[in-house]
Design an enzyme around this catalytic site. Structure first.
Site, PDB file in Angstrom:
ATOM      1  N   ASP A 313      -2.403  -2.337  -0.099  1.00  0.00           N
ATOM      2  CA  ASP A 313      -2.761  -3.076  -1.438  1.00  0.00           C
ATOM      3  C   ASP A 313      -3.185  -4.362  -1.119  1.00  0.00           C
ATOM      4  O   ASP A 313      -2.792  -5.253  -0.221  1.00  0.00           O
ATOM      5  CB  ASP A 313      -1.106  -2.900  -1.937  1.00  0.00           C
ATOM      6  N   GLU A 356      -7.620  -1.562  -0.875  1.00  0.00           N
ATOM      7  CA  GLU A 356      -7.671  -1.919  -2.363  1.00  0.00           C
ATOM      8  C   GLU A 356      -8.148  -3.437  -2.325  1.00  0.00           C
ATOM      9  O   GLU A 356      -7.075  -4.330  -2.064  1.00  0.00           O
ATOM     10  CB  GLU A 356      -6.216  -1.716  -2.825  1.00  0.00           C
TER      11      GLU A 356
END
Length: 704
Positions: A313, A356
């Site tokens: 993330d 990401e």
């Protein structure tokens, strides 16, 4: 554990030394607290009173052997800081935790579960030249045990009163959800499951992205063995499993990592660096011990749980200080990413490492040996933003926005991109994917169908968040299950049928994935029809070619397709088919189009907001050619499949690679490089001046 590696940030197995290590007759507790004055272990085994721990190794580690401790018992470390005060902390290396709102760690025997997925583990790959269709799921809200109507009413009443309610009674456990999610994935033709964070975290509302237990499978849904059983069973059914992990920041709760030994140990000491944009604590990646902690956490999920990949993330917040290019690069965090990815690949082989990242930092998926960060895939946030913004645009204004959809192929080959329509796009007032479509209710669904075919045929691997496949209209809420009742309504059921059929076509046809990252796998046929909002491209593999036609306007459009050789076009799917709630009856579908170069351009009429895919077959290799005899051109029903759903996979590219006719059009060579080609097309409005301007915006954006 090698201490030098630990302090240099090169240790990947710290969890085999630290934490609560179960032996045959006792449990050995170890923790790393270099600045502590004293440390005790307290727990159920000693009545929550101090059992002093002794300094070991170089004096920065603490250890205690407890004979009567056993798996399942809770514990904490009582850490006395330099000021003489103490704080009871959860174990940073705990393998299990008390269910929230409890905060204790739980003794867990890591070696108690036996996997049965050896065949899968030996054959897993990075899927670069294979299909990768990922279903993203939040464990607590995919489905729930309670009645959805009653639960929704309870939530609404609590909201009106300004109070919160505990929703944990409705959660399925890891073991309970196995029998539901695996058949669903198989029936819907997803071959990978990505689960939002399952590390332990205090607040449901953070969805796990503000974590405290980086080695602890959340107790919300059962115990670690249950999660291992879920992954094991997925593997036995041919489904890979990816986990979302966090290496940027951690939750601020005082019983966690914050000032663990009385000083800033895991976080930065300075306020301008210590607090993230989400109010959490940023990890201090300049410290080798912190890097080893994060390396080991990632390795733990891969080795102990057999996860097939990790999705990292907010990578942009590692590359740049606080995620801002204006603040410059965080060189320590970049080195951390490179060393971590290189180490994980060395230890675990062909696991998937996915970034990401919304920044434009180059080389995210380039190997570390070539100066890159070493990820396998990067989320294409630019494609996602441009695509959704295009479909938000009213159809009468799409001419000016036309090149939002062509721009992605200008930078696509810079990285190995994955196309995400993720949880981030369906929350916080952004509206769901279906609700983003321009126009009223009736207009949204045909656009949603066309969008889905566009996504699944565009180069790049795929990810869709739960609920997208049924045309979810309500924004995602982690407290409620998705609105599965919608499939009782024909328009949603038909949309779901389209996504299932398109997924099956994607999985079966190599043209959609074998050459995702090879320029020869994609060729623009039409990338400048701004007035009609028509796009056409070809996807190819070593064994087949597929033509993809799109009309994103609200009017019927006729596109003149000029072939470069003789070919028969067999319909794979038409989003306007009445079985998908479209307007075209099945007996009116253009199932077979015979095109011959000598006859010139062939008109292809596309319904408003529609997409159509055709498999190219050389006439000499087409069994239908004999049956059809001298039947004419387009529109003849031929003897193709009776439905416009999944095809049977007959393939042979009608092009030079397989003996087809070489193109005489000079634009053909440029098309092979992914650049729009002039096809000498004749439209109803022939003679208009083509505009080849691009929108000029890139993928450098943040949308968290």
């Amino acid at each position: 554990m090698d201490l030098q590696d630990f302090y240099n940030g090169e240790e990947f197995k710290a969890f085999e030394y630290l934490g609560a290590q179960c032996g045959k007759k006792n449990v050995v507790f170890r923790t790393y607290a270099p600045n502590a004055e004293a440390v005790s272990v307290i727990g159920e085994f000693n009545g929550w009173t101090d059992t002093p721990m002794q300094k070991v190794e170089n004096g920065q580690f603490w250890e205690a052997e407890v004979d009567n401790a056993k798996p399942g018992q809770m514990y904490k470390f009582r850490i006395y800081g330099p000021d003489g005060n103490f704080m009871d902390h959860a174990d940073p290396y705990a393998f299990f935790s008390e269910k929230r709102p409890g905060t204790a760690s739980v003794i867990y025997d890591r070696k108690g579960y036996e996997f049965h997925d050896a065949d899968w583990m030996w054959t897993r790959r990075d899927r670069t030249k294979e299909p990768l269709n990922i279903y993203e799921m939040h464990m607590g809200s995919w489905r729930r045990k309670d009645d959805p109507e009653i639960h929704a009413r309870e939530l609404d009443e609590a909201k009106a009163q300004g109070i919160g309610i505990d929703v944990s009674d409705g959660w399925y456990t890891y073991d309970e959800i196995v029998g539901q999610i695996i058949p669903y994935l198989m029936e819907n033709h997803y071959n990978y499951l990505e689960i939002m964070p399952l590390n332990e975290y205090p607040a449901d509302e953070s969805w796990g992205y503000q974590s405290l237990g980086f080695f602890s499978a959340t107790s919300r849904y059962g115990n670690p063995d249950g999660l291992k059983r879920l992954i094991d069973t997925c593997h036995q059914h041919g489904i890979g499993v990816i986990l979302d992990v966090i290496t940027v920041h951690f939750a601020v709760n005082d019983y966690g990592l914050w000032k663990y030994d009385g000083t800033p140990l895991y976080e930065h000491a300075f306020a301008d660096k210590s607090t993230s944009e989400w109010g959490s604590c940023n990890f201090n990646h300049s410290r080798g011990d912190v890097r080893s902690f994060l390396n080991s956490a990632s390795e733990y999920w891969l080795s102990d749980f057999h996860f097939d990949g990790l999705r990292f993330d907010a990578v942009g917040n590692l590359i740049y200080w606080q995620g801002s290019e204006n603040l410059g690069r965080d060189e320590n965090a970049i080195v951390f990413l490179q060393n971590m990815n290189r180490g994980l690949k060395k230890l675990d082989g062909n696991v998937l490492l996915i970034a990401e990242d919304s920044s434009a930092y180059p080389g995210v998926t380039k190997p570390v040996s070539e100066g890159g960060l070493g990820f396998d895939y990067k989320w294409d946030m630019g494609w996602m933003n441009d695509t959704l913004n295009y479909f938000r645009t009213p159809p009468q204004n799409r001419s000016a926005e036309y090149h939002k959809l062509t721009f992605s192929m200008q930078y696509f080959y810079n990285e190995k991109y994955l196309l995400p329509l993720s949880h981030d796009e369906v929350v916080h007032g952004k509206a769901t994917i279906m609700q983003k479509m321009a126009g009223d209710y009736a207009d949204k669904f045909p656009q949603g169908r066309a969008l889905y075919l566009y996504m699944m045929t565009h180069p790049g691997k795929k990810l869709n968040f739960m609920g997208n496949e049924i045309g979810q209209l309500r924004e995602w809420d982690e407290k409620r299950e998705q609105d599965w009742f919608l499939t009782k309504y024909p328009i949603h059921d038909a949309y779901h049928r389209l996504t299932v059929d398109m997924n099956e076509i994607y999985m079966k046809h190599s043209a959609f994935w074998q050459k995702d990252y090879d320029r020869l796998g994609f060729q623009w046929i039409e990338a400048d029809d701004t007035s009609q909002s028509v796009y056409v491209y070809r996807r190819t593999s070593d064994t087949e070619g597929i033509l993809c036609f799109f009309n994103f306007s609200n009017e019927e459009q006729t596109y003149s397709y000029r072939p470069t050789g003789d070919e028969n076009l067999h319909l794979l799917i038409d989003s306007d088919n009445c079985i998908y709630n479209g307007t075209t009856p099945e007996d009116k579908l253009e199932r077979l189009i015979r095109v011959r170069k000598k006859n010139g351009a062939v008109p292809v009429t596309l319904a408003p907001y529609s997409a159509r895919l055709y498999q190219e077959v050389m006439p000499a290799l087409d069994p239908d050619e004999k049956k059809a005899g001298q039947a004419g051109r387009a529109g003849s029903s031929g003897s193709a499949a009776k439905t416009a759903g999944p095809a049977d996979g007959r393939t042979k590219v009608a092009g030079p690679e397989n003996g087809g006719t070489e193109a005489s059009d000079p634009g053909e060579g440029r098309a092979k490089e992914g650049i729009p080609a002039d096809r000498g097309k004749s439209r109803q409005s022939a003679g208009r001046k083509s505009r080849r301007t691009h929108s000029g915006h890139g993928e450098n954006r943040k949308d968290k």
